[in-house]
Design a protein around this motif. Structure first.
Motif, mmCIF file in Angstrom:
data_model
loop_
_atom_site.group_PDB
_atom_site.id
_atom_site.type_symbol
_atom_site.label_atom_id
_atom_site.label_comp_id
_atom_site.label_asym_id
_atom_site.label_seq_id
_atom_site.Cartn_x
_atom_site.Cartn_y
_atom_site.Cartn_z
ATOM 1 N N ALA A 180 0.887 -1.146 -0.121
ATOM 2 C CA ALA A 180 -0.067 -0.204 -0.109
ATOM 3 C C ALA A 180 0.936 1.313 0.115
ATOM 4 C CB ALA A 180 -0.907 -0.134 1.337
ATOM 5 N N LEU A 181 1.828 1.402 0.778
ATOM 6 C CA LEU A 181 2.790 2.421 0.998
ATOM 7 C C LEU A 181 3.346 2.586 -0.300
ATOM 8 C CD1 LEU A 181 4.118 4.669 2.512
ATOM 9 C CD2 LEU A 181 5.853 2.974 3.230
ATOM 10 N N SER A 182 3.935 1.591 -0.885
ATOM 11 C CA SER A 182 4.642 1.758 -2.225
ATOM 12 C C SER A 182 3.862 2.314 -3.275
ATOM 13 C CB SER A 182 5.491 0.581 -2.670
ATOM 14 O OG SER A 182 4.722 -0.686 -2.798
ATOM 15 N N THR A 183 2.623 1.702 -3.441
ATOM 16 C CA THR A 183 1.563 2.026 -4.446
ATOM 17 C C THR A 183 1.418 3.617 -4.354
ATOM 18 O OG1 THR A 183 0.688 -0.192 -4.395
ATOM 19 C CG2 THR A 183 -0.742 1.652 -5.332
ATOM 20 N N LEU A 184 1.245 3.996 -3.145
ATOM 21 C CA LEU A 184 0.714 5.310 -2.904
ATOM 22 C C LEU A 184 2.115 6.135 -3.224
ATOM 23 C CD1 LEU A 184 -1.070 5.437 0.365
ATOM 24 C CD2 LEU A 184 -2.097 5.639 -1.792
ATOM 25 N N VAL A 185 3.220 5.817 -2.992
ATOM 26 C CA VAL A 185 4.252 6.778 -3.495
ATOM 27 C C VAL A 185 4.326 6.572 -4.816
ATOM 28 C CG1 VAL A 185 6.813 6.861 -3.597
ATOM 29 C CG2 VAL A 185 5.431 6.273 -1.195
#
Length: 653
Positions: free
Chosen positions: A91-96
């Motif tokens: 989720a974090l890498s997708t948002l970034v």
């Protein structure tokens, strides 16, 4: 050194491979997302966009992968925590990535749905590859060659033990079902194992499913519940195993290695676990402690617990060297150096005075006593000399040398006694009450019932008879007794000692009385035999001096709560005058020293009006031993008591 380097290199290689595998799955999920989004016909412009931004995506994924340390996990032990970390990383890498593509690079042609599809696919791929090793590892847990286990208790402990069995196929256990009384659980599955029914259906379930072993997974269950389970399993020749008691589980984790055979201790009421040990340390730490009868069951456990509380000196007194030698060696091996084992006799006045003068004890636990009821029926003079005279001599020495506290270990057999042993302990209780009224020493008595496994007690006898193939001999089917573990009884004795202010009589709350027949049958079951089939029970009749039911409190006594749970104070309502007690006790000891049995028994009845002895069989030579030399204080009927032959002389100072 080479082994350490090899292990380190292997770990590094493993992390690199996991990292590369993660990036490979990230690339695969992104490509698959485009194929799904465009129904496998991806426009050239979109393929170019995918391949151009893929390195950026992988770099962001790699950076998000590192702080969650996903490369450190063992895939075969994947848990919900690993899945949570994986989801957060994705989720974090997708948002970034979305922020960089949309805001940083200003690319609008990259389909928004790709971000979502890519993240979902990567999560599925990652959890899938982690689940496969675990599934392969656990595929053998239902295999053959393992003991079929029926688990009684579908709570947290039962669920954890099943999970452990699945995680450890080499454990040798195969759970086939749960038994639980919660109707909301019946019919449901826990880790794939069905809750088959309640304890009422236990015999039916065993007959249908044929387990090899029954595991009682109820660490917090009351002993009465455990006894009910054992009774329900009586018709079946099955071993019964269990998990540690809740008080023994240091952490909220249950492991297969903690499974043990059910023992008789699991069937007894236990002392509360919330008793604060610090007041005991305040009582003992820095004190000079004397324990008489230190080689016996109660005395040796007193020594163990006192030694752990750091006394300045622990004096261990016993007249039998073997038991004293064993406990002294045990304590010295455990690192307790401030101990003094002393061979001595509590009935020797001079010896006791020298001991008190040399060691100057501040706290005394008087556990020395003759306690075997039938033996004391045949040797009443010896019972009086040791239990009455010994208590008086040690107590008077404590008074002379201004000991701070003196605690007498008494017995439930002193209540409405029918035996010489019980009567002798009853007189000892009165002596302590009398001394406690005038002495600066705080004299107190602690009265309790049978302690499990003590020397000469019924449980070791039953175990020996079971080992020999039976029969297990029981005096009477109606006989009931209080039972307590020796360590817990002694723990409560120490708490009672802390409460002593002078003249008190304390009793330990021993729980419910247990049928001796039930105890014997349970021991047979726990040994893997069927009562009345594999091991016969034989009823031999009451022995001399035995009651069917013991009592902790007499009719003229009442109990009051104290500041310590399970320790009660006994208050007498009789208002008894003890002014003549010293004179009567002196006559009693003198008669015992002379071997005058009838006079001894008569004096015991005079001192204790509630002492009602049963007739004792003839002496070993077949002739009754009757002595009519009764003092003027005795009731007329005393001369008519038929007794066993008296013991001979006894060393006196």
């Amino acid at each position: 050194m080479s082994t350490l380097v090899s292990t380190t290199m292997t770990a590094v290689h493993r992390r690199v491979l996991l990292f590369l595998a993660y990036l490979g799955l990230a690339a695969l999920s992104n490509v698959a997302a485009f194929l799904l989004r465009f129904d496998q016909v991806v426009p050239a412009a979109q393929w170019e966009l995918c391949l151009t931004l893929l390195p950026l995506l992988l770099a962001i994924r790699a950076l998000a992968f590192y702080p969650f340390r996903l490369y450190d996990g063992l895939w075969r032990y994947t848990s919900l925590w690993d899945v949570r970390d994986l989801a957060l990383s994705i989720a974090l890498s997708t948002l970034v990535f979305v922020g960089v593509v949309r805001l940083g690079l200003g690319i609008r042609a990259y389909p928004s749905s790709i971000f979502v599809i890519d993240a979902l696919l990567l999560f599925c791929f990652q959890t899938g590859v982690r689940a496969i090793p675990r599934l392969l590892r656990e595929r053998g847990w239902m295999g053959t060659g393992r003991k079929r286990v029926l688990i009684v208790g579908a709570g947290d402990a039962g669920a954890m033990i099943v999970r452990e069995m699945r995680n450890n196929p080499s454990s040798g256990y195969r759970p086939i079902g749960f038994v639980d009384d919660d109707p909301a659980k019946v019919g449901h599955r826990i880790h794939g194992v069905k809750v088959l029914g309640s304890r009422v259906r236990l015999p039916e379930i065993i007959a249908e499913d044929a387990p090899d072993v029954v595991l009682v997974a109820m660490p917090s269950a009351a002993p009465a519940t455990i006894r009910e389970v054992v009774t329900a399993l009586e018709p079946f020749h099955l071993p019964i195993q269990t998990l540690p008691n809740l008080r023994d589980l240091l952490q909220c984790r249950v492991e297969v290695g903690q499974i043990r055979n059910l023992s008789v201790e699991d069937l007894l009421d236990r002392v509360p676990v919330d008793l604060d040990p610090e007041p005991l340390r305040a009582l003992v730490q820095g004190a000079r402690v004397l324990v008489t009868g230190a080689g016996g069951s109660i005395g040796s456990e007193l020594c163990r617990q006192v030694a752990r509380l750091a006394p300045t000196m622990l004096v261990m007194l016993d007249r039998y060297e073997n038991g004293l030698f064993a406990v002294a060696n045990e304590l010295m091996a455990a690192g307790h150096s401030s101990i003094a084992p002393v061979i001595g006799d509590v009935t020797e006045v001079g010896q006791m005075n020298r001991l008190f003068a040399e060691y100057r004890p501040t706290l005394v636990f008087h556990a020395a006593a003759h306690k075997h009821v039938p033996l004391m029926e045949g040797n009443p003079c010896e019972a009086v000399l040791n239990n009455v005279g010994g208590t008086r001599i040690v107590a008077e020495a404590a008074h002379r040398h201004e000991v701070e506290r003196f605690i007498l270990i008494s017995t439930d057999k002193a209540v409405n006694p029918v035996s010489v042993m019980g009567a002798s302990k009853g007189v000892a209780e009165l002596l302590l009450q009398q001394l406690g009224r005038s002495s600066r020493t705080r004299f107190a008595t602690v009265r309790f019932g049978n302690v499990l496994g003590s020397n000469g007690s019924v449980v070791p006898l039953f175990l020996e008879q079971i080992k020999a193939g039976g029969p297990v001999t029981i005096t009477d089917p109606q006989m009931r007794r209080y039972f307590m573990l020796v360590a817990e009884a002694v723990h409560l004795v120490l708490h009672a000692a802390r409460l002593a202010k002078g003249g008190e009589l304390f009793v330990l709350e021993m729980g419910e009385q247990i049928s001796v027949v039930e105890m014997a049958r349970n021991l047979i079951r726990l040994a893997g035999f069927v009562p009345d089939k594999d091991i016969v029970l034989a009823y031999v009749g009451c022995r001399p001096g035995e009651k069917l039911v013991e009592e902790l409190v007499a009719a003229h006594e009442r109990v009051e709560k104290t500041a310590v749970s399970k320790v009660l104070a006994v208050v007498s309502d009789s208002g008894r005058d003890l002014t003549r007690l010293s004179t009567l006790v002196a006559q009693l000891e003198e008669s015992a020293a002379e071997g005058n049995v009838a006079t001894v028994l008569g004096l015991l009845r005079t001192i204790l009006p509630n002492y009602h002895p049963v007739p004792i069989p003839a002496t070993l030579d077949g002739s009754p031993d009757v002595d009519s030399g009764v003092t003027e204080e005795l009731p007329a009927s005393s001369a008519d008591i038929v007794t066993a032959s008296p013991t001979g002389s006894h060393r006196r100072a």
